[in-house]
Scaffold this active site. Structure first.
Site, PDB file in Angstrom:
ATOM      1  CB  SER A 241      -6.323   9.513  -4.617  1.00 15.86           C
ATOM      2  OG  SER A 241      -6.017   8.651  -5.860  1.00 15.86           O
ATOM      3  CG  HIS A 271      -4.329   4.848  -2.872  1.00 15.55           C
ATOM      4  ND1 HIS A 271      -4.475   4.494  -4.316  1.00 15.55           N
ATOM      5  CD2 HIS A 271      -4.962   6.406  -3.188  1.00 15.55           C
ATOM      6  CE1 HIS A 271      -5.416   5.156  -5.078  1.00 15.55           C
ATOM      7  NE2 HIS A 271      -5.440   6.167  -4.399  1.00 15.55           N
ATOM      8  CG  HIS A 318      -6.576  -3.119  -7.443  1.00 12.49           C
ATOM      9  ND1 HIS A 318      -7.858  -2.875  -7.876  1.00 12.49           N
ATOM     10  CD2 HIS A 318      -5.982  -2.220  -7.696  1.00 12.49           C
ATOM     11  CE1 HIS A 318      -7.830  -1.569  -8.101  1.00 12.49           C
ATOM     12  NE2 HIS A 318      -6.640  -1.112  -8.078  1.00 12.49           N
ATOM     13  NE  ARG A 327      -2.767   0.742 -13.035  1.00 10.08           N
ATOM     14  CZ  ARG A 327      -3.434   1.223 -11.814  1.00 10.08           C
ATOM     15  NH1 ARG A 327      -3.458   2.210 -11.477  1.00 10.08           N
ATOM     16  NH2 ARG A 327      -3.647   0.387 -10.754  1.00 10.08           N
ATOM     17  CG  ASP A 373       1.496   1.255  -6.350  1.00  7.32           C
ATOM     18  OD1 ASP A 373       1.736   2.386  -7.170  1.00  7.32           O
ATOM     19  OD2 ASP A 373       0.515   1.208  -5.748  1.00  7.32           O
TER      20      ASP A 373
HETATM   21  N1  CMX Z   1      -0.769  -9.125   1.127  1.00  2.09           N
HETATM   22  C1  CMX Z   1      -1.390  -9.818   2.120  1.00  2.09           C
HETATM   23  N2  CMX Z   1      -2.356  -9.764   2.445  1.00  2.09           N
HETATM   24  C2  CMX Z   1      -3.386  -9.240   1.641  1.00  2.09           C
HETATM   25  C3  CMX Z   1      -2.978  -8.571   0.550  1.00  2.09           C
HETATM   26  C4  CMX Z   1      -1.540  -8.528   0.089  1.00  2.09           C
HETATM   27  N3  CMX Z   1      -0.873  -7.793  -0.713  1.00  2.09           N
HETATM   28  N4  CMX Z   1      -3.846  -8.095  -0.433  1.00  2.09           N
HETATM   29  C5  CMX Z   1      -4.981  -8.467   0.447  1.00  2.09           C
HETATM   30  N5  CMX Z   1      -4.616  -8.982   1.470  1.00  2.09           N
HETATM   31  C6  CMX Z   1      -5.334  -9.363   2.594  1.00  2.09           C
HETATM   32  C7  CMX Z   1      -6.132  -8.237   3.272  1.00  2.09           C
HETATM   33  O1  CMX Z   1      -5.422  -7.624   4.120  1.00  2.09           O
HETATM   34  C8  CMX Z   1      -7.328  -8.887   3.925  1.00  2.09           C
HETATM   35  O2  CMX Z   1      -7.091  -9.610   5.167  1.00  2.09           O
HETATM   36  P1  CMX Z   1      -7.840  -9.657   6.489  1.00  2.09           P
HETATM   37  O3  CMX Z   1      -9.291 -10.288   6.185  1.00  2.09           O
HETATM   38  O4  CMX Z   1      -6.992 -10.389   7.220  1.00  2.09           O
HETATM   39  O5  CMX Z   1      -7.974  -8.227   6.776  1.00  2.09           O
HETATM   40  C9  CMX Z   1      -7.776  -9.931   2.847  1.00  2.09           C
HETATM   41  O6  CMX Z   1      -6.541 -10.444   2.243  1.00  2.09           O
HETATM   42  C10 CMX Z   1      -8.768  -9.664   1.958  1.00  2.09           C
HETATM   43  O7  CMX Z   1      -8.476  -8.447   1.174  1.00  2.09           O
HETATM   44  P2  CMX Z   1      -9.156  -8.298  -0.273  1.00  2.09           P
HETATM   45  O8  CMX Z   1     -10.503  -8.228  -0.261  1.00  2.09           O
HETATM   46  O9  CMX Z   1      -8.354  -9.216  -1.026  1.00  2.09           O
HETATM   47  O10 CMX Z   1      -8.371  -6.839  -0.492  1.00  2.09           O
HETATM   48  P3  CMX Z   1      -9.059  -5.488  -0.238  1.00  2.09           P
HETATM   49  O11 CMX Z   1      -9.902  -4.860  -1.429  1.00  2.09           O
HETATM   50  O12 CMX Z   1      -9.505  -5.063   1.151  1.00  2.09           O
HETATM   51  O13 CMX Z   1      -7.777  -4.456  -0.228  1.00  2.09           O
HETATM   52  C11 CMX Z   1      -5.669  -3.605  -1.084  1.00  2.09           C
HETATM   53  C12 CMX Z   1      -7.040  -4.305  -1.520  1.00  2.09           C
HETATM   54  C13 CMX Z   1      -5.059  -2.990  -2.318  1.00  2.09           C
HETATM   55  C14 CMX Z   1      -5.710  -2.499   0.043  1.00  2.09           C
HETATM   56  C15 CMX Z   1      -4.645  -4.722  -0.540  1.00  2.09           C
HETATM   57  O14 CMX Z   1      -4.896  -6.006  -1.542  1.00  2.09           O
HETATM   58  C16 CMX Z   1      -3.461  -4.453  -0.073  1.00  2.09           C
HETATM   59  O15 CMX Z   1      -3.170  -4.363   1.016  1.00  2.09           O
HETATM   60  N6  CMX Z   1      -2.338  -4.564  -0.845  1.00  2.09           N
HETATM   61  C17 CMX Z   1      -0.973  -4.387  -0.748  1.00  2.09           C
HETATM   62  C18 CMX Z   1      -0.751  -2.826  -0.691  1.00  2.09           C
HETATM   63  C19 CMX Z   1      -0.907  -2.374  -2.054  1.00  2.09           C
HETATM   64  O16 CMX Z   1      -0.257  -2.765  -2.835  1.00  2.09           O
HETATM   65  N7  CMX Z   1      -1.634  -1.240  -2.344  1.00  2.09           N
HETATM   66  C20 CMX Z   1      -1.546  -0.609  -3.788  1.00  2.09           C
HETATM   67  C21 CMX Z   1      -2.746  -0.732  -4.490  1.00  2.09           C
HETATM   68  C22 CMX Z   1      -2.917   0.083  -5.710  1.00  2.09           C
HETATM   69  C23 CMX Z   1      -3.056   1.490  -5.664  1.00  2.09           C
HETATM   70  O17 CMX Z   1      -3.999   1.950  -5.109  1.00  2.09           O
HETATM   71  O18 CMX Z   1      -1.870   2.041  -5.633  1.00  2.09           O
END
Ligand code: CMX
Length: 433
Positions: A241, A271, A318, A327, A373
């Site tokens: 964002s 996000h 994250h 947080r 979150d």
């Molecule tokens: N649950 C299941 N799988 C997860 C995961 C979770 N909470 N977090 C990461 N992974 C997976 C990814 O989907 C990815 O899988 P693939 O290789 O099959 O595509 C793998 O683990 C590697 O991901 P990463 O490098 O650890 O994480 P990213 O930097 O790509 O993504 C984030 C970060 C936040 C998008 C991810 O951890 C996620 O999807 N979390 C759940 C959604 C969430 O809580 N978002 C809020 C974040 C905070 C905010 O911005 O407000």
């Protein structure tokens, strides 16, 4: 010129000179390397922008102008009898890198009150929307509809000198921050409380008045809003964002447009929308298991079932952090102090004991810990705000503080149009050879 604006002008003018001298001397120095994996991998870690208001360390989490959340809770001004910082104080700190006095924070509160009137046409626009329009969509439309009042856009059309961009951006940012709680409360009451609205209470601070206009009573909820609007305010510049807003604002689109753009990003489930996804997922769990007091084994199985369906565990993981999010911890401390024996809060804590091991066991998740979150929804439900589709709007109101303070800095420093380089896969294949 008001005191805050004067301070900002003095500080940013000096930094602008320093920045130019630095670029002249060091502009060709290498500070980072990009590997092919980062080109495909969402640009993780690529250092490519300046963001003064906060910075994020993978291990220690967010620092606002070098200060942690527990430090902010000690040093920022509070309302009389209050237990949490006033977000006004954080905005002052982020903008001018000084901890304000209570008098200065109160001045800002009053200044925002004076600037808080929303144009009538914004209410009319929102009223024409289907009532089931997602609250984030309503917020984005509401913000965009107020763009007609942009001081920057008006002065630009009249031929504003570049040297004055910071001034017009400051005015727009102050006006938009002042209006947001009113807009957000209108959306909440329209969507979930039969369009019955609550008059603003001018004796209250920015966050306290927001809590009041939402219609949730009690000192604890006002404290929660002060904490919530403080801890969600900024997370350095690279998050989706903030970065979106920064990009849009770099075209000299005013902050109504750039902040609305950033909020389109915040509305994505990876996000900010994750805050609604977390509680939705927990509510579905209690429904499926037919209990609000699940056992550890039941929770473990539910997590595994979610993963088996190819879904993420919301509120965990994250892109930068590699520890539990401070947080999350701040909200946990709040809940431990103010809330006893709440089933959803207990489930959040149970998940904290359970999810990280399971995610770590997958072997691919870089950060198995909770993010911001993971906790907020259970606390909001406790105080009676059960309408989880609204939660990202609360995040948005808070995030305005960081994004708009940073936008003032971008225009004051004269940062250019943002324009990174994309490459084709063919180019990358050749470069990798
Ligand atoms: N649950 C299941 N799988 C997860 C995961 C979770 N909470 N977090 C990461 N992974 C997976 C990814 O989907 C990815 O899988 P693939 O290789 O099959 O595509 C793998 O683990 C590697 O991901 P990463 O490098 O650890 O994480 P990213 O930097 O790509 O993504 C984030 C970060 C936040 C998008 C991810 O951890 C996620 O999807 N979390 C759940 C959604 C969430 O809580 N978002 C809020 C974040 C905070 C905010 O911005 O407000």
């Amino acid at each position: 010129m008001d005191e805050l604006k004067k301070k900002f002008h003095e500080k940013s003018s000096k930094l602008r000179k320093d920045m130019r001298a630095f670029i002249k001397k060091n502009g060709a120095k290498k500070v980072d390397e990009v590997v092919a994996g980062q080109v495909f991998g969402g640009m993780r870690g690529v250092k490519s922008m300046i963001w003064e208001t906060s910075s994020l360390d993978a291990k220690v989490g967010i620092r606002f102008r070098g200060k942690s959340i527990p430090e902010l809770q000690k040093i920022l001004p509070r309302v009389k009898g209050g237990t949490e910082p006033m977000p006004e104080g954080l905005f002052w700190l982020m903008l001018v890198d000084e901890v304000p006095t209570k008098k200065q924070a109160d001045w800002l509160s009053n200044e925002w009150k004076k600037r808080s009137k929303i144009p009538d046409h914004t209410y009319s626009v929102l009223t024409t929307l289907s009532p089931d329009t997602h609250p984030m969509t309503q917020l984005i439309i509401g913000i965009s509809s107020m763009q007609v009042d942009s001081v920057f856009a008006k002065r630009y059309a009249e031929g504003m000198n570049k040297a004055d961009y910071w001034d017009a951006t400051y005015e727009d940012s102050m006006n938009l921050i002042a209006r947001l709680p009113h807009l957000a409360a209108f959306i909440y009451r329209r969507s979930y409380h039969k369009n019955v609205h609550i008059e603003s209470d001018d004796s209250l601070d920015w966050a306290g008045n927001f809590a009041h206009m939402l219609g949730i009573k009690g000192a604890d909820f006002k404290s929660l809003m002060r904490l919530y609007l403080t801890i969600h305010a900024d997370h350095e510049g690279g998050n989706a964002s903030a970065h979106t807003s920064h990009l849009v604002n770099s075209t000299l689109a005013d902050v109504y447009l750039s902040f609305a753009g950033g909020m389109c990003s915040l509305a994505g489930p990876l996000h900010g929308l994750a805050n609604q996804e977390v509680i939705k997922w927990i509510m579905e769990m209690t429904k499926e298991l037919n209990t609000t007091k699940p056992t550890k084994e039941q929770v473990q199985q539910y997590i595994k079932d979610t993963l088996a369906k190819g879904k993420v565990i919301p509120g965990y993981g994250h892109a930068v952090l590699r520890q539990p999010d401070p947080r999350f911890t701040a909200q946990r401390v709040f809940a431990e102090k103010h809330i006893k024996g709440d089933d959803f809060v207990n489930i959040v804590w149970q998940l904290f004991e359970t999810v990280p091991d399971i995610l770590a066991g997958l072997g691919k998740v870089k950060n198995p810990w909770p993010n911001v979150d993971a906790h907020s929804g259970a606390i909001l439900v406790h105080y009676g705000m059960k309408e989880y589709s609204y939660y990202t709007v609360l995040f948005a109101v808070s995030r305005a503080l960081g994004i708009l303070a940073a936008s003032c800095w971008s225009r004051a420093l004269g940062l250019p149009l943002e324009r990174p380089k994309s490459v084709t896969w063919d180019w990358l294949r050749k470069a990798a050879k």
